[in-house]
Structures are given as structure tokens and as C-alpha cells.
Write a protein that holds these residues in place. Structure first.
Motif, PDB file in Angstrom:
ATOM      1  N   VAL A  76      29.713 -17.449  44.039  1.00  0.00           N
ATOM      2  CA  VAL A  76      30.815 -18.442  42.324  1.00  0.00           C
ATOM      3  C   VAL A  76      31.998 -18.113  41.879  1.00  0.00           C
ATOM      4  O   VAL A  76      32.449 -17.762  41.956  1.00  0.00           O
ATOM      5  CB  VAL A  76      29.978 -16.966  41.124  1.00  0.00           C
ATOM      6  N   ALA A  77      31.913 -20.098  41.123  1.00  0.00           N
ATOM      7  CA  ALA A  77      33.075 -20.403  40.704  1.00  0.00           C
ATOM      8  C   ALA A  77      33.325 -19.693  39.246  1.00  0.00           C
ATOM      9  O   ALA A  77      32.307 -20.909  38.639  1.00  0.00           O
ATOM     10  CB  ALA A  77      34.248 -22.006  41.124  1.00  0.00           C
ATOM     11  N   THR A  78      34.278 -19.299  39.058  1.00  0.00           N
ATOM     12  CA  THR A  78      34.915 -19.335  37.248  1.00  0.00           C
ATOM     13  C   THR A  78      35.322 -20.370  36.944  1.00  0.00           C
ATOM     14  O   THR A  78      36.440 -20.858  37.625  1.00  0.00           O
ATOM     15  CB  THR A  78      35.541 -18.483  36.734  1.00  0.00           C
ATOM     16  N   VAL A  79      35.553 -21.880  36.054  1.00  0.00           N
ATOM     17  CA  VAL A  79      36.260 -22.968  36.289  1.00  0.00           C
ATOM     18  C   VAL A  79      36.276 -23.120  34.658  1.00  0.00           C
ATOM     19  O   VAL A  79      36.236 -23.068  33.679  1.00  0.00           O
ATOM     20  CB  VAL A  79      35.048 -24.373  36.313  1.00  0.00           C
ATOM     21  N   PHE A 135      35.583 -22.307  31.270  1.00  0.00           N
ATOM     22  CA  PHE A 135      34.769 -23.480  30.544  1.00  0.00           C
ATOM     23  C   PHE A 135      33.240 -23.229  31.249  1.00  0.00           C
ATOM     24  O   PHE A 135      32.207 -22.531  30.504  1.00  0.00           O
ATOM     25  CB  PHE A 135      34.634 -25.372  31.351  1.00  0.00           C
ATOM     26  N   PHE A 136      33.051 -22.846  32.330  1.00  0.00           N
ATOM     27  CA  PHE A 136      31.515 -22.679  32.991  1.00  0.00           C
ATOM     28  C   PHE A 136      31.483 -21.888  33.985  1.00  0.00           C
ATOM     29  O   PHE A 136      32.225 -21.660  35.167  1.00  0.00           O
ATOM     30  CB  PHE A 136      30.899 -23.977  33.464  1.00  0.00           C
ATOM     31  N   LYS A 137      30.250 -21.208  34.722  1.00  0.00           N
ATOM     32  CA  LYS A 137      30.450 -20.070  36.262  1.00  0.00           C
ATOM     33  C   LYS A 137      29.759 -21.882  36.849  1.00  0.00           C
ATOM     34  O   LYS A 137      28.867 -22.016  36.741  1.00  0.00           O
ATOM     35  CB  LYS A 137      29.850 -19.608  35.419  1.00  0.00           C
ATOM     36  N   LEU A 138      30.086 -22.108  38.108  1.00  0.00           N
ATOM     37  CA  LEU A 138      29.384 -22.624  39.060  1.00  0.00           C
ATOM     38  C   LEU A 138      29.209 -21.998  40.335  1.00  0.00           C
ATOM     39  O   LEU A 138      29.650 -21.369  40.801  1.00  0.00           O
ATOM     40  CB  LEU A 138      30.125 -24.541  39.332  1.00  0.00           C
ATOM     41  N   LYS A 139      27.681 -21.619  40.737  1.00  0.00           N
ATOM     42  CA  LYS A 139      27.303 -21.301  41.940  1.00  0.00           C
ATOM     43  C   LYS A 139      27.183 -22.119  43.110  1.00  0.00           C
ATOM     44  O   LYS A 139      26.750 -23.363  43.057  1.00  0.00           O
ATOM     45  CB  LYS A 139      25.750 -20.721  41.472  1.00  0.00           C
TER      46      LYS A 139
END
Length: 120
Positions: free
Chosen positions: A17-20, A95-99
Motif C-alpha cells: 500500500v502506498a500513501t500518495v 491525497f489517497f492510499k493505493l493498493k
């Protein structure tokens, strides 16, 4: 692990998971932010797709999805108060978290030293 894109997004990686968010440099170029549009949770994006929009007193800009993946969370606080991005772009202004579809793809992004060289 912190990674960056040439389009001025940062990613904080935690497993797959990346926090962007956008970098301090991007915020400085945009000026005071007045509007943010975030993606929907559950939506999938490919690398470099337009994932979010920011508007400042100077310009509007797209925020690109840095890698293939699915949105798992968004930061509603920045929609209510876009100035959070100006005051803490690489913290509370995420902004968002990306799996991530493939965690190994992150290896191709810039590390902090390479990003600093890019914006120097």
C-alpha cells in the motif's frame, strides 16, 4: 520507504500500500490551493492515469496515479481544507492510499536523492 515521480508525486510505501500526495516542490509551484477533487475508493488506475485534481490561485493541475493499483482510502480532510496540502504536503496533506498491483514496480521510481537532483 519514500519514493517520488518526475511528475512531483510522493509515495510512502508500507507493504503493498502506498500513501500518495504531491511534493513540497509541486505545492510551491502551484501556490495556495483552493480546491481538491479526489478519486473514488475502490476505483482502479493504471500508472500515469489522472487520479485527482488540484486547483490553486495560479492554475489547475492533475495528480497522476504513480503506479497501477486500486484506491483504498482518500483524505477527505484536504477536500474540506485544501490549505492542509500547502502547510504539510508530505504529511497531513496526503491525497489517497493505493493498493499496488505489483509492489516491485515501485523500484523504478525515484529515491529522494534522485528527486532532489531532478528539481535542482
Amino acid at each position: 520507504m519514500l519514493k517520488f515521480t518526475a511528475e512531483h508525486e510522493w509515495l510512502e510505501l508500507d507493504g503493498d500500500v502506498a500513501t500518495v500526495g504531491i511534493t513540497t516542490y509541486a505545492v510551491e509551484q502551484l501556490g495556495d490551493l483552493v480546491f481538491v477533487e479526489l478519486p473514488e475508493v475502490g476505483k482502479s488506475f493504471s500508472k500515469n492515469d489522472d487520479a485527482a485534481t488540484v486547483e490553486s490561485v495560479k492554475a489547475a493541475s492533475e495528480v497522476y496515479c504513480p503506479l497501477d493499483g486500486e484506491i483504498t482510502a482518500v483524505n477527505d480532510a484536504i477536500v474540506a481544507d485544501p490549505s492542509l496540502i500547502n502547510s504539510d504536503p508530505q504529511g497531513a496533506g496526503w491525497f489517497f492510499k493505493l493498493k499496488l498491483k505489483n509492489r516491485a514496480d515501485a523500484d523504478g521510481l525515484l529515491d529522494e536523492a534522485a528527486y532532489k537532483e531532478l528539481i535542482a
